[in-house]
Write an enzyme that holds these catalytic residues in place. Structure first.
Site, PDB file in Angstrom:
ATOM      1  N   ASP A  33       0.850  -1.215  -0.003  1.00 41.17           N
ATOM      2  CA  ASP A  33      -0.008  -0.185   0.070  1.00 41.17           C
ATOM      3  C   ASP A  33       0.920   1.079  -0.087  1.00 41.17           C
ATOM      4  O   ASP A  33       1.993   1.306   0.669  1.00 41.17           O
ATOM      5  CB  ASP A  33      -0.800   0.063   1.144  1.00 41.17           C
ATOM      6  N   ASN A  34       0.801   2.194  -0.831  1.00 46.15           N
ATOM      7  CA  ASN A  34       1.260   3.363  -0.771  1.00 46.15           C
ATOM      8  C   ASN A  34       0.917   4.452   0.214  1.00 46.15           C
ATOM      9  O   ASN A  34       1.513   5.508   0.145  1.00 46.15           O
ATOM     10  CB  ASN A  34       1.440   3.880  -2.400  1.00 46.15           C
ATOM     11  N   SER A 120     -16.511  -2.091  -9.048  1.00 49.24           N
ATOM     12  CA  SER A 120     -17.523  -1.121  -8.702  1.00 49.24           C
ATOM     13  C   SER A 120     -18.682  -1.224  -9.427  1.00 49.24           C
ATOM     14  O   SER A 120     -18.894  -1.321 -10.622  1.00 49.24           O
ATOM     15  CB  SER A 120     -17.015   0.326  -8.773  1.00 49.24           C
ATOM     16  N   TYR A 144     -13.034   6.556 -13.847  1.00 45.77           N
ATOM     17  CA  TYR A 144     -13.067   5.569 -13.049  1.00 45.77           C
ATOM     18  C   TYR A 144     -13.749   4.452 -13.452  1.00 45.77           C
ATOM     19  O   TYR A 144     -13.200   3.243 -13.166  1.00 45.77           O
ATOM     20  CB  TYR A 144     -13.543   6.149 -11.462  1.00 45.77           C
ATOM     21  N   VAL A 188     -20.797   9.547   1.265  1.00 45.14           N
ATOM     22  CA  VAL A 188     -21.832  10.443   2.054  1.00 45.14           C
ATOM     23  C   VAL A 188     -22.168   9.953   3.447  1.00 45.14           C
ATOM     24  O   VAL A 188     -22.219  10.658   4.156  1.00 45.14           O
ATOM     25  CB  VAL A 188     -23.102  10.035   1.264  1.00 45.14           C
TER      26      VAL A 188
END
Length: 310
Positions: A33-34, A120, A144, A188
């Site tokens: 993970d960066n 997604s 995306y 949200v």
């Protein structure tokens, strides 16, 4: 799942860290993970004997060093922001699509048993054929979403060409503890909670009548593990199968916190979709069933977590 050697890309992020924490005690876990959006503090033990944490970026890392001895890969590393992808489409393509293709090639070369990919619901775009089935054609409205749809096609092609097993999980709106309010995943909810806890007006983009299908992060963890252990190759929606307007969601959070603050309505954001609702029948292929009646208790658990950090 026990005694497996597992790679989790983006494993310090919201969803990745929950997967890592669930599997860490009984499996050898390597995380890369960066830390651009993740946080190593999301992991239950940074010094766990079964954890090998690498601060690095899969875009410029020797992937064979990561995949050569792995049984499974959970691939979550990505640019996960629709607005940022609209602003920087080439960077989004490099991080989300090109890096994934290189990871798939390395996994195939090193005989990884299976890769579970975090996709997604954004790939459906403004498709109005609700509830959305995995067989619907992708209609991405942002770079995306296009990158996630492209990754799904590459996963299928690597299964057909190289025999690399995969499941692509199309997350709808994920929420739960450890979620960054700047996260793309159902941002949200943490935004509403954090704003009201700080005594501020929450922001709603558009008229608030847009609908979302929310799913708890604990169910997403189960989905990843079940998909990994299943023999199913293909795409699965991960959602509750229930829709909720953003205005109704705000009302629930507001009432739970005992606030009387009204939201501030702002213009719609480019790339955002109006409605989203999943057909969840395909989840049976990975032996998963989600109880949507748990939503409010899961929301309370999320609120209680935010109270501990704000």
């Amino acid at each position: 799942m026990k005694n497996k050697n597992i790679l989790i890309t983006g494993g310090a992020g919201f969803i990745g860290s929950h997967i890592a924490n669930e599997l860490m005690d009984n499996n050898d876990i390597t995380i890369i993970d960066n830390l651009s959006t993740g946080n190593i503090k999301n992991l239950k033990s940074e010094e766990h004997e079964n954890l090998n944490f690498i601060e690095g970026d899969i875009c410029n890392f020797n992937l064979d060093d990561l995949t050569s001895d792995k049984d499974y890969i959970f691939h979550l590393a990505a640019m996960a922001s629709v607005p940022l992808s609209v602003e920087r489409p080439e960077e989004c393509n490099e991080i989300n699509l090109n890096a994934t293709v290189r990871l798939l090639k390395s996994a195939a070369d090193n005989d990884v048993e299976k890769i579970v990919f975090s996709s997604s619901s954004a790939v459906y775009g403004e498709n109005k054929n609700m509830p959305l089935k995995e067989t619907e054609p992708p209609m991405p409205t942002s770079p995306y979403a296009a990158s996630k749809a492209g990754c799904e096609l590459y996963l299928k092609s690597f299964y057909e060409s190289y025999g690399l097993n995969y499941t692509a999980l199309r997350y709808f709106n994920v929420f739960g503890p450890k979620q960054d309010k700047n996260s793309q995943y159902a941002a949200v909810i943490p935004n509403f909670i954090s704003a009201l806890l700080e005594g501020k007006r929450a922001e709603i983009y558009g008229d608030g009548e847009q609908t979302r299908d929310f799913v708890y992060v604990g169910d997403v963890v189960k989905a990843n593990i079940n998909a990994c252990e299943s023999d199913y190759n293909g795409i699965v929606n991960i959602a509750s199968g229930e829709k909720l307007t953003v205005n109704r969601l705000y009302g629930i959070v507001k009432n739970t916190l005992g606030s009387d603050l009204e939201p501030e309505y702002l213009p719609e954001r480019p790339g955002d979709i109006k409605h989203s609702l999943a057909d969840v029948s395909n989840m049976e292929k990975i032996n998963l069933k989600i109880d949507s009646s748990d939503f409010e208790s899961q929301l309370i658990e999320t609120i209680n977590w935010f109270k501990t950090i704000l």
